[in-house]
Design a protein around this motif. Structure first.
Motif, mmCIF file in Angstrom:
data_model
loop_
_atom_site.group_PDB
_atom_site.id
_atom_site.type_symbol
_atom_site.label_atom_id
_atom_site.label_comp_id
_atom_site.label_asym_id
_atom_site.label_seq_id
_atom_site.Cartn_x
_atom_site.Cartn_y
_atom_site.Cartn_z
ATOM 1 N N MET A 39 44.406 13.235 -84.921
ATOM 2 C CA MET A 39 43.561 13.356 -86.224
ATOM 3 C C MET A 39 42.049 13.676 -85.762
ATOM 4 O O MET A 39 41.078 14.230 -86.472
ATOM 5 N N ALA A 40 41.696 13.697 -84.414
ATOM 6 C CA ALA A 40 40.548 13.920 -83.756
ATOM 7 C C ALA A 40 40.559 15.599 -83.430
ATOM 8 O O ALA A 40 39.544 16.139 -82.882
ATOM 9 N N ASN A 41 41.672 16.277 -83.660
ATOM 10 C CA ASN A 41 41.798 17.631 -83.324
ATOM 11 C C ASN A 41 40.784 18.474 -84.274
ATOM 12 O O ASN A 41 40.241 18.169 -85.446
ATOM 13 N N ARG A 42 39.967 19.452 -83.380
ATOM 14 C CA ARG A 42 38.853 20.395 -84.212
ATOM 15 C C ARG A 42 39.456 21.115 -85.437
ATOM 16 O O ARG A 42 38.665 21.263 -86.143
ATOM 17 N N PHE A 43 40.723 21.643 -85.230
ATOM 18 C CA PHE A 43 41.151 22.283 -86.306
ATOM 19 C C PHE A 43 42.220 21.504 -87.364
ATOM 20 O O PHE A 43 42.918 22.292 -87.867
ATOM 21 N N VAL A 44 41.986 20.292 -87.389
ATOM 22 C CA VAL A 44 42.955 19.448 -87.868
ATOM 23 C C VAL A 44 42.980 19.931 -89.561
ATOM 24 O O VAL A 44 44.000 20.132 -90.141
ATOM 25 N N ASP A 45 41.788 20.205 -90.093
ATOM 26 C CA ASP A 45 41.827 20.661 -91.399
ATOM 27 C C ASP A 45 41.327 22.295 -91.472
ATOM 28 O O ASP A 45 40.391 22.569 -90.887
ATOM 29 N N SER A 91 54.869 29.639 -90.141
ATOM 30 C CA SER A 91 53.610 29.012 -90.567
ATOM 31 C C SER A 91 53.480 27.969 -89.641
ATOM 32 O O SER A 91 52.482 27.581 -89.435
ATOM 33 N N GLY A 92 54.555 27.369 -89.352
ATOM 34 C CA GLY A 92 54.633 26.148 -88.150
ATOM 35 C C GLY A 92 53.848 26.524 -86.888
ATOM 36 O O GLY A 92 53.006 25.769 -86.451
ATOM 37 N N GLY A 93 54.357 27.744 -86.499
ATOM 38 C CA GLY A 93 53.925 28.232 -85.297
ATOM 39 C C GLY A 93 52.284 28.643 -85.250
ATOM 40 O O GLY A 93 51.805 28.274 -84.410
ATOM 41 N N ALA A 94 52.078 29.525 -86.437
ATOM 42 C CA ALA A 94 50.653 29.941 -86.495
ATOM 43 C C ALA A 94 49.703 28.540 -86.601
ATOM 44 O O ALA A 94 48.556 28.305 -85.978
ATOM 45 N N GLY A 95 50.028 27.669 -87.621
ATOM 46 C CA GLY A 95 49.306 26.375 -87.376
ATOM 47 C C GLY A 95 49.275 25.706 -86.017
ATOM 48 O O GLY A 95 48.269 25.097 -85.851
ATOM 49 N N GLY A 96 50.459 25.589 -85.502
ATOM 50 C CA GLY A 96 50.484 25.114 -83.855
ATOM 51 C C GLY A 96 49.493 25.665 -83.179
ATOM 52 O O GLY A 96 49.050 25.048 -82.176
ATOM 53 N N LEU A 101 44.383 25.209 -80.007
ATOM 54 C CA LEU A 101 43.083 25.842 -79.608
ATOM 55 C C LEU A 101 41.981 24.594 -79.846
ATOM 56 O O LEU A 101 41.058 24.370 -79.179
ATOM 57 N N GLY A 102 42.463 23.649 -80.662
ATOM 58 C CA GLY A 102 41.597 22.314 -81.025
ATOM 59 C C GLY A 102 41.911 21.189 -80.352
ATOM 60 O O GLY A 102 41.493 19.984 -80.424
ATOM 61 N N ALA A 103 43.034 21.155 -79.527
ATOM 62 C CA ALA A 103 43.505 19.970 -78.658
ATOM 63 C C ALA A 103 42.553 19.135 -77.857
ATOM 64 O O ALA A 103 41.902 19.811 -77.081
ATOM 65 N N THR A 104 42.433 17.835 -78.165
ATOM 66 C CA THR A 104 41.532 16.867 -77.370
ATOM 67 C C THR A 104 41.566 16.835 -75.895
ATOM 68 O O THR A 104 40.909 16.548 -75.274
ATOM 69 N N ALA A 105 43.097 17.086 -75.656
ATOM 70 C CA ALA A 105 43.428 17.028 -74.121
ATOM 71 C C ALA A 105 43.075 18.035 -73.328
ATOM 72 O O ALA A 105 43.466 18.021 -72.223
ATOM 73 N N GLY A 106 42.358 19.275 -73.800
ATOM 74 C CA GLY A 106 41.704 20.140 -72.999
ATOM 75 C C GLY A 106 42.865 21.181 -72.662
ATOM 76 O O GLY A 106 43.552 21.390 -73.336
ATOM 77 N N PRO A 107 42.266 22.362 -71.647
ATOM 78 C CA PRO A 107 42.830 23.630 -71.797
ATOM 79 C C PRO A 107 44.302 23.513 -71.277
ATOM 80 O O PRO A 107 44.958 24.414 -71.745
#
Ligand code: HEM
Length: 213
Positions: A39-45, A91-96, A101-107
């Protein structure tokens, strides 16, 4: 590979797929326990909705598509579910990829999930193209790879509780899981294809014009 060994493993994977898919849908209305890091992911919405709607549907439909009886007896249903599966994966892959890119666990987590998303889109697109072209042996092989990647959702959720119990800090284990959830699946699919290559020729089946529409 002896059927007595592979059948129970296959059945277990199918049951787990259904469970993971059905519980994942809670992220659409956002009801029930939701992972804080996600839920803290930058691109969750809006990408979590797009991702879960597509990916969970692919996970729900994929096991049905693997039933040989259905493919032989109801080819029309196999084609309809196939289109739903492909749309779900794309659609699942594009959203994934967007979520990666917004994952909080880093690069490292971004790389693991991002590569998974790209591989999923490529394998599924190739599987679809080969079906349209009537190249059925290759269609089957690419669909096996695509579904092995879809099953990353199941293997990820098997590893997460182990990571929580293990010696590594959770975030480090999570980074490793971003790769571990799919690379071994893909290797197993390759081993499966090597052991059971299927019919020798793909030329016996004519192209399916309806699948291209
Ligand atoms: C195979 C390609 C997939 C990729 C690249 C991918 C990628 C991601 C990413 C990056 C996140 C956010 C993680 C974070 O921010 O730390 C996520 C979360 C999520 N994904 Fe996927 N995913 C894939 C497959 C699936 C499938 C098949 C499902 C079906 C159930 C699924 C369901 C979910 C759910 C429910 C979440 C929210 C958090 C959770 O419960 O773990 N994903 N995914």
């Amino acid at each position: 590979m002896p059927k007595t060994l592979t059948r129970p493993a296959w059945l277990l994977m199918m049951i787990l797929s259904l469970l993971v898919a059905l519980t994942a849908y809670r992220y659409l209305p956002r009801i029930g326990p939701l992972a804080d890091n996600v839920m803290a992911n930058r691109f969750v919405d809006p990408f979590l909705f797009v991702h879960v709607a597509g990916a969970a549907t692919a996970l729900l439909v994929g096991p049905v598509q693997m039933l040989p009886g259905l493919r032989a007896r109801r080819p029309g249903l196999h084609r309809l579910l196939g289109r739903i599966y492909v749309l779900g994966c794309l659609s699942g892959g594009a959203g994934g990829v967007a979520l990666a890119l917004g994952a909080t666990a880093g690069p490292v987590a971004t790389a693991g999930f991002g590569l998974l998303g790209v591989a999923w889109i490529v394998a599924t697109s190739l599987a679809w193209r080969r079906a349209v072209q009537g190249r059925i042996v290759e269609h089957r092989a690419w669909m096996m790879r695509s579904f092995a990647l879809t099953l990353a959702a199941v293997t990820l959720r098997l590893y997460l509780p182990l990571a929580a119990m293990g010696p590594l800090p959770f975030v480090e284990a999570y980074r490793a899981i971003a790769f571990l959830c799919w690379v071994p699946n893909l290797l197993l699919a390759e081993a499966w294809l090597f052991a059971a290559p299927g019919p020798a020729s793909s030329r016996s089946l004519s192209p399916n014009p309806a699948a291209g529409r």
